[in-house]
Design a protein around this motif. Structure first.
Motif, short mmCIF file in Angstrom:
data_model
loop_
_atom_site.label_atom_id
_atom_site.label_comp_id
_atom_site.label_asym_id
_atom_site.label_seq_id
_atom_site.Cartn_x
_atom_site.Cartn_y
_atom_site.Cartn_z
N GLU A 62 0.82 -1.21 0.00
CA GLU A 62 0.00 0.00 0.00
C GLU A 62 0.86 1.26 0.00
O GLU A 62 0.34 2.36 -0.21
CB GLU A 62 -0.93 0.00 1.22
CG GLU A 62 -1.99 -1.10 1.18
CD GLU A 62 -2.92 -1.03 2.36
OE1 GLU A 62 -2.67 -0.19 3.26
OE2 GLU A 62 -3.91 -1.79 2.39
N SER A 63 2.14 1.10 0.23
CA SER A 63 3.04 2.26 0.22
C SER A 63 3.41 2.68 -1.20
O SER A 63 4.02 3.74 -1.39
CB SER A 63 4.31 1.94 1.01
OG SER A 63 4.00 1.64 2.36
N LEU A 64 3.08 1.85 -2.18
CA LEU A 64 3.41 2.19 -3.57
C LEU A 64 2.67 3.46 -3.99
O LEU A 64 1.46 3.61 -3.73
CB LEU A 64 3.04 1.05 -4.51
CG LEU A 64 3.36 1.25 -5.99
CD1 LEU A 64 3.83 -0.05 -6.63
CD2 LEU A 64 2.15 1.78 -6.76
N THR A 65 3.39 4.34 -4.65
CA THR A 65 2.78 5.58 -5.15
C THR A 65 3.10 5.77 -6.62
O THR A 65 4.15 5.33 -7.11
CB THR A 65 3.30 6.81 -4.37
OG1 THR A 65 4.72 6.91 -4.54
CG2 THR A 65 2.95 6.70 -2.90
N ASP A 67 2.98 8.96 -9.52
CA ASP A 67 2.79 10.38 -9.76
C ASP A 67 3.02 10.68 -11.24
O ASP A 67 4.02 10.23 -11.83
CB ASP A 67 3.75 11.22 -8.91
CG ASP A 67 3.37 11.23 -7.45
OD1 ASP A 67 2.41 11.92 -7.09
OD2 ASP A 67 4.05 10.52 -6.66
N HIS A 83 -2.06 11.65 -8.87
CA HIS A 83 -1.37 10.94 -7.79
C HIS A 83 -2.18 9.69 -7.45
O HIS A 83 -3.42 9.71 -7.44
CB HIS A 83 -1.22 11.82 -6.55
CG HIS A 83 -0.61 11.11 -5.38
ND1 HIS A 83 0.73 10.80 -5.32
CD2 HIS A 83 -1.17 10.62 -4.23
CE1 HIS A 83 0.99 10.17 -4.18
NE2 HIS A 83 -0.15 10.04 -3.50
N TYR A 84 -1.44 8.60 -7.20
CA TYR A 84 -2.10 7.35 -6.82
C TYR A 84 -1.39 6.75 -5.62
O TYR A 84 -0.16 6.65 -5.59
CB TYR A 84 -2.06 6.35 -7.99
CG TYR A 84 -2.61 4.98 -7.64
CD1 TYR A 84 -3.95 4.67 -7.86
CD2 TYR A 84 -1.79 4.01 -7.07
CE1 TYR A 84 -4.46 3.41 -7.52
CE2 TYR A 84 -2.28 2.75 -6.73
CZ TYR A 84 -3.62 2.47 -6.96
OH TYR A 84 -4.12 1.23 -6.62
N GLN A 85 -2.18 6.33 -4.61
CA GLN A 85 -1.70 5.54 -3.49
C GLN A 85 -2.89 4.77 -2.94
O GLN A 85 -3.73 5.34 -2.23
CB GLN A 85 -1.06 6.40 -2.40
CG GLN A 85 -0.44 5.55 -1.28
CD GLN A 85 0.36 6.37 -0.30
OE1 GLN A 85 0.37 7.61 -0.34
NE2 GLN A 85 1.05 5.70 0.63
N SER A 86 -2.99 3.53 -3.33
CA SER A 86 -4.13 2.67 -3.01
C SER A 86 -5.37 3.06 -3.81
O SER A 86 -6.10 2.21 -4.31
CB SER A 86 -4.45 2.67 -1.51
OG SER A 86 -3.34 2.17 -0.78
N ASN A 132 8.05 2.27 -4.89
CA ASN A 132 7.57 1.10 -4.13
C ASN A 132 8.61 0.77 -3.07
O ASN A 132 9.47 -0.09 -3.28
CB ASN A 132 7.36 -0.08 -5.09
CG ASN A 132 6.78 -1.30 -4.38
OD1 ASN A 132 5.95 -1.16 -3.49
ND2 ASN A 132 7.23 -2.47 -4.77
#
Length: 235
Positions: A62-65, A67, A83-86, A132
């Motif tokens: 879930e820490s993957l981001t 941008d 931006h994406y995180q989960s 990640n």
């Protein structure tokens, strides 16, 4: 993977000479690789996707981001447009407000986005950045978006125009000749049908037939004899 001179870490781009990267051991940490199309074409008002894929040596968490940043072709500062995180977080301000959607799947290494109703002022450079942890260093692929009018997508070169001007009259002449020959063939075919009545001119132009065993042949011979008798001068 090959070691580059630009890496991304902590949300910013860091430039290092190749030798320093080797000394610091950063190249060994570049275990996250990102791929993106270098150039994407689109038409005004039509949906367009910006593809981005990644490979990480660490499990997806879930820490993957993800941008996506953007810079216009005219220049200026980079701005974050997605931006994406989960879950996805599209931008809520600027020219891309309510026009960017998430079409990726991080479980499959896909970080792609889509732009609705693109316009020519959207032309510019997009950068896909994925982190990640502990994989945070990666290459920096850039995607140039070019939006054009659909009517302008087909540009005729001078060679194409010259070819059209040369071959078009020839094609027209050939078509006209074929039509004329077709009509002439149709007329000849009609004349060859049984029971077709011929004019006196057509009869005179045809060669004489020795066979008179049918009614039409006998009638023709009789008419010719009558004409020859009337034209003889009495002596």
């Amino acid at each position: 993977m090959p070691c580059g001179e630009a890496v991304a870490a902590g949300g910013s781009l860091v430039l290092f000479p190749r030798g320093i990267l080797l000394l610091l051991g950063v190249c060994n940490a570049l275990s996250l690789e990102i791929k993106a199309s270098p150039k994407v074409g689109a038409f005004v008002g039509e949906h367009v996707s910006l593809k981005c894929s990644f490979k990480s040596s660490s499990p997806i968490t879930e820490s993957l981001t993800v941008d996506w940043t953007y810079r216009p072709l005219t220049g200026g500062q980079m701005e974050t447009v997605f931006h994406y995180q989960s879950v996805p977080y599209p931008t809520t301000v600027g020219k891309f407000k309510d026009r960017i959607s998430w079409v990726g799947n991080v479980a499959k290494g896909d970080a792609s986005i889509a732009i609705q109703s693109p316009v020519m002022s959207d032309n510019g450079t997009f950068i896909c950045s994925v982190k990640n942890p502990p994989d945070v260093y990666h290459n920096i692929p850039q995607t140039t978006l070019i939006v054009t009018e659909r009517g302008l997508s087909l540009q005729l070169t001078s060679a194409v125009l010259l070819s059209i001007l040369v071959f078009l009259p020839s094609v027209i002449v050939v078509v006209l000749l074929l039509v004329r020959m077709g009509r002439k063939f149709g007329v000849l075919k009609e004349k060859k049908k049984p029971g077709c009545k011929k004019s006196s001119i057509e009869v005179s132009d045809e060669p004489e037939h020795t066979e008179t065993d049918n009614c039409l042949g006998k009638l023709r011979d009789w008419c010719l004899n009558c004409v020859d008798t009337d034209e003889e001068d009495p002596y």
